[in-house]
Scaffold this active site. Sequence first.
Site, short mmCIF file in Angstrom:
data_model
loop_
_atom_site.label_atom_id
_atom_site.label_comp_id
_atom_site.label_asym_id
_atom_site.label_seq_id
_atom_site.Cartn_x
_atom_site.Cartn_y
_atom_site.Cartn_z
N LYS A 13 -35.90 3.13 30.77
CA LYS A 13 -35.09 1.83 31.61
C LYS A 13 -35.45 2.04 32.90
CE LYS A 13 -31.36 4.08 30.54
NZ LYS A 13 -31.49 5.52 30.24
N ARG A 87 -22.01 2.40 30.64
CA ARG A 87 -22.28 3.95 29.88
C ARG A 87 -21.59 4.15 28.57
NH1 ARG A 87 -27.42 6.09 32.89
NH2 ARG A 87 -26.10 8.03 32.39
N ARG A 126 -40.73 14.43 33.60
CA ARG A 126 -40.76 13.09 35.09
C ARG A 126 -40.44 14.06 36.45
NH1 ARG A 126 -35.18 9.66 33.69
NH2 ARG A 126 -34.68 11.27 34.08
N ARG A 159 -35.99 15.60 39.53
CA ARG A 159 -34.43 15.56 38.94
C ARG A 159 -33.47 17.04 38.96
NH1 ARG A 159 -32.49 9.72 36.49
NH2 ARG A 159 -30.66 11.46 35.99
N ARG A 170 -27.10 15.67 28.24
CA ARG A 170 -26.83 14.00 28.83
C ARG A 170 -27.34 13.27 26.90
NH1 ARG A 170 -31.35 14.56 32.75
NH2 ARG A 170 -31.45 12.07 33.00
P1 AMP Z 1 -29.35 8.14 35.57
O1 AMP Z 1 -29.88 8.35 36.81
O2 AMP Z 1 -28.90 7.21 34.49
O3 AMP Z 1 -29.69 9.27 34.12
O4 AMP Z 1 -27.73 9.14 35.33
C1 AMP Z 1 -27.40 9.56 36.45
C2 AMP Z 1 -26.14 10.63 36.37
O5 AMP Z 1 -25.46 10.27 37.34
C3 AMP Z 1 -25.71 10.61 34.97
O6 AMP Z 1 -26.24 11.84 34.04
C4 AMP Z 1 -24.26 10.49 35.68
O7 AMP Z 1 -24.04 12.03 35.50
C5 AMP Z 1 -24.34 9.52 36.59
N1 AMP Z 1 -24.58 8.47 36.11
C6 AMP Z 1 -24.90 7.01 36.60
N2 AMP Z 1 -24.96 6.06 35.21
C7 AMP Z 1 -22.81 6.61 35.01
C8 AMP Z 1 -22.13 5.13 34.58
N3 AMP Z 1 -22.12 3.97 34.05
N4 AMP Z 1 -20.96 6.08 34.71
C9 AMP Z 1 -20.68 7.52 35.27
N5 AMP Z 1 -21.82 7.60 35.11
C10 AMP Z 1 -22.94 7.78 35.33
#
Ligand code: AMP
Length: 218
Positions: A13, A87, A126, A159, A170
């Site tokens: 994404k 989400r 990654r 990360r 996740r």
């Molecule tokens: P991502 O970079 O999209 O993989 O997000 C990394 C982490 O950020 C996730 O595992 C959540 O802990 C938090 N996070 C990202 N987007 C959201 C969201 N829309 N709602 C709640 N937590 C989020």
Amino acid sequence: MRVLLFGPPGVGKGTQADLLSKKYNFIKFSMGDILREEVSLNTSLGSKVENYLIRGILVPDNIIFELVKNFLKKNKEAHILFDGFPRTLNQAQNLNKNLTQLGLSFEVALEMHLAEDEIVKRLINRRYCPKCNKIYNYATNPPKTNGVCDHCHTKLIKRSDDDTNTIKKRLQVYEEKTHPLVDYYKSLNVYNQINATGSQEDVFKKISEIIDAYINKR
Ligand code: AMP
């Protein structure tokens, strides 16, 4: 125009959001990037959310809603690409409510799909640039110089949530909380799905075709 990309972690994404933002002049709204930045800057919000990110679970909606509301108010006129938000069904409904209140709507919800073993492989390989957020993959899209960002020459990092146990968590959170958005967006007539297997360029082409079809229909 407002477009929303969703799909499991590691599906690509963030990479596609960057490419699409350049092509269509979108402002990218990446909730994960915003939260990680708060953590790295040691802000009070960062200290509240850090533990959720480390565990791979979702940050509570009240925090998320505040961030979204502020962003939408500031960017009413903009073309927006939502990456990693919403989400949950609750977040999706909240986004619709906020947009309606501002006299806006959103046009395309796009789910990126990929087999789980491929997702895990991508996440383990990654790396990202903590300065410009550019994403690399040691298997499919390595930087020109090992460990260094091509764009701003900052040292790349892995990360902390890209470890095997957190990845599993996740993916489970995605299935439980985010995948139900498919039915919601189908009911709003804005749902599209693409297969995210293949090169970045192939996937970009498929997504662009969907967005172009929408633009040509307007
Ligand atoms: P991502 O970079 O999209 O993989 O997000 C990394 C982490 O950020 C996730 O595992 C959540 O802990 C938090 N996070 C990202 N987007 C959201 C969201 N829309 N709602 C709640 N937590 C989020």
